[in-house]
Design a protein around this motif. Structure first.
Motif, PDB file in Angstrom:
ATOM      1  N   VAL A 151       0.848  -1.193   0.000  1.00  0.00           N
ATOM      2  CA  VAL A 151       0.000   0.000   0.000  1.00  0.00           C
ATOM      3  C   VAL A 151       0.881   1.240   0.000  1.00  0.00           C
ATOM      4  CG1 VAL A 151      -1.753   1.267   1.292  1.00  0.00           C
ATOM      5  CG2 VAL A 151      -1.838  -1.218   1.212  1.00  0.00           C
TER       6      VAL A 151
ATOM      7  N   GLN B 233       0.810   4.151  -2.766  1.00  0.00           N
ATOM      8  CA  GLN B 233       0.437   5.512  -2.381  1.00  0.00           C
ATOM      9  C   GLN B 233       1.539   6.514  -2.722  1.00  0.00           C
ATOM     10  OE1 GLN B 233      -0.580   4.853   1.746  1.00  0.00           O
ATOM     11  NE2 GLN B 233      -2.759   4.670   1.277  1.00  0.00           N
ATOM     12  N   GLN B 234       2.785   6.120  -2.527  1.00  0.00           N
ATOM     13  CA  GLN B 234       3.899   7.004  -2.875  1.00  0.00           C
ATOM     14  C   GLN B 234       3.947   7.231  -4.384  1.00  0.00           C
ATOM     15  OE1 GLN B 234       7.172   4.927  -1.010  1.00  0.00           O
ATOM     16  NE2 GLN B 234       7.027   6.163   0.844  1.00  0.00           N
TER      17      GLN B 234
ATOM     18  N   ILE C 103       1.392   6.995  -6.541  1.00  0.00           N
ATOM     19  CA  ILE C 103       0.235   7.814  -6.919  1.00  0.00           C
ATOM     20  C   ILE C 103       0.493   9.279  -6.570  1.00  0.00           C
ATOM     21  CG2 ILE C 103      -2.218   8.252  -6.492  1.00  0.00           C
ATOM     22  CD1 ILE C 103      -1.630   5.730  -8.184  1.00  0.00           C
ATOM     23  N   LYS C 104       1.042   9.520  -5.386  1.00  0.00           N
ATOM     24  CA  LYS C 104       1.343  10.895  -4.978  1.00  0.00           C
ATOM     25  C   LYS C 104       2.340  11.532  -5.939  1.00  0.00           C
ATOM     26  CE  LYS C 104       2.890  13.722  -1.186  1.00  0.00           C
ATOM     27  NZ  LYS C 104       3.967  13.914  -0.287  1.00  0.00           N
TER      28      LYS C 104
ATOM     29  N   THR D 103      -7.182   7.517 -10.857  1.00  0.00           N
ATOM     30  CA  THR D 103      -7.018   8.516  -9.796  1.00  0.00           C
ATOM     31  C   THR D 103      -7.923   9.715 -10.027  1.00  0.00           C
ATOM     32  OG1 THR D 103      -5.136   9.401 -11.024  1.00  0.00           O
ATOM     33  CG2 THR D 103      -4.655   7.836  -9.256  1.00  0.00           C
TER      34      THR D 103
ATOM     35  N   LYS E  56     -10.008   6.234  -6.049  1.00  0.00           N
ATOM     36  CA  LYS E  56      -8.772   6.220  -5.262  1.00  0.00           C
ATOM     37  C   LYS E  56      -8.913   5.264  -4.084  1.00  0.00           C
ATOM     38  CE  LYS E  56      -4.788   7.902  -3.586  1.00  0.00           C
ATOM     39  NZ  LYS E  56      -4.410   6.864  -2.662  1.00  0.00           N
TER      40      LYS E  56
ATOM     41  N   ASP F 175      -6.722   1.862  -3.304  1.00  0.00           N
ATOM     42  CA  ASP F 175      -6.053   1.543  -2.039  1.00  0.00           C
ATOM     43  C   ASP F 175      -6.450   0.160  -1.531  1.00  0.00           C
ATOM     44  OD1 ASP F 175      -4.685   3.937  -2.032  1.00  0.00           O
ATOM     45  OD2 ASP F 175      -6.066   4.940  -0.643  1.00  0.00           O
TER      46      ASP F 175
END
Length: 182
Positions: free
Chosen positions: A71, A75-76, A78-79, A97, A103, A107
């Motif tokens: 995860v 998440q990193q 996607i950011k 996204t 989103k 996740d």
């Protein structure tokens, strides 16, 4: 404004062809790929992909587990993509996204991918433990004394560790272990 694809398989026994075909059929103008475990994010194809992507592009994958196994990694990623104004989508899972609900679903899929990886590791360790108890798992056979003698002789002749390893068809680590034990 381009769709850029990413494909990954874990071992060289597996084929990237199906993923690449799907990505090209989805309109990807370029596809980056790796043959490496998904638990590592230091993959050459992924590094090259991230350097290639530009603002307005869309990163396309076939499934979430092809790009991230945890995860946190997802998440990193996607950011990082959002900061660069790069969209993200998966072909076999209805995720992107574009909205909060998509989103959230993304996740959840990452949680299941990480869970699957952890379960696989646990099973592997259980199998190794059982094999050790049964006397079937003994590790790699030690190198022969003749190889050890050759290593020492070549090293005494000032041959580099890399050259010794290449000449004898062993790893550099094995050369170092032999030299350390003498």
């Amino acid at each position: 404004m381009s769709k850029i694809g990413y494909a990954r398989v874990s071992t060289s026994d597996q084929s990237l062809d199906v993923q690449i075909e799907k990505l090209k059929a989805a309109g990807c103008s370029k596809v980056f790929s790796d043959t490496a475990t998904g638990s590592s994010t230091n993959r050459e194809g992924l590094v090259n992909l991230m350097a290639y992507l530009r603002s307005g592009d869309t990163l396309v994958i076939t499934r979430i587990d092809r790009i991230a196994r945890s995860v946190l990694d997802l998440q990193q990623l996607i950011k990082q993509l959002q900061e660069q104004d790069i969209a993200f989508s998966a072909l076999e899972q209805p995720v992107s996204t574009d909205s909060a609900s998509e989103k959230a679903f993304l996740d959840m899929l990452a949680v299941f991918a990480e869970f699957e990886l952890n379960i696989r590791r646990e099973r592997q360790l259980e199998g190794i433990t059982a094999a050790k108890k049964a006397g079937k798992y003994k590790g790699r056979k030690p190198l022969s004394e003749s190889v050890a003698t050759q290593v020492k002789q070549l090293y005494a002749e000032r041959t580099s560790v890399s050259s010794i390893a290449r000449t004898l068809g062993i790893s550099r680590n094995s050369v170092y272990k032999i030299l350390k034990s003498s």
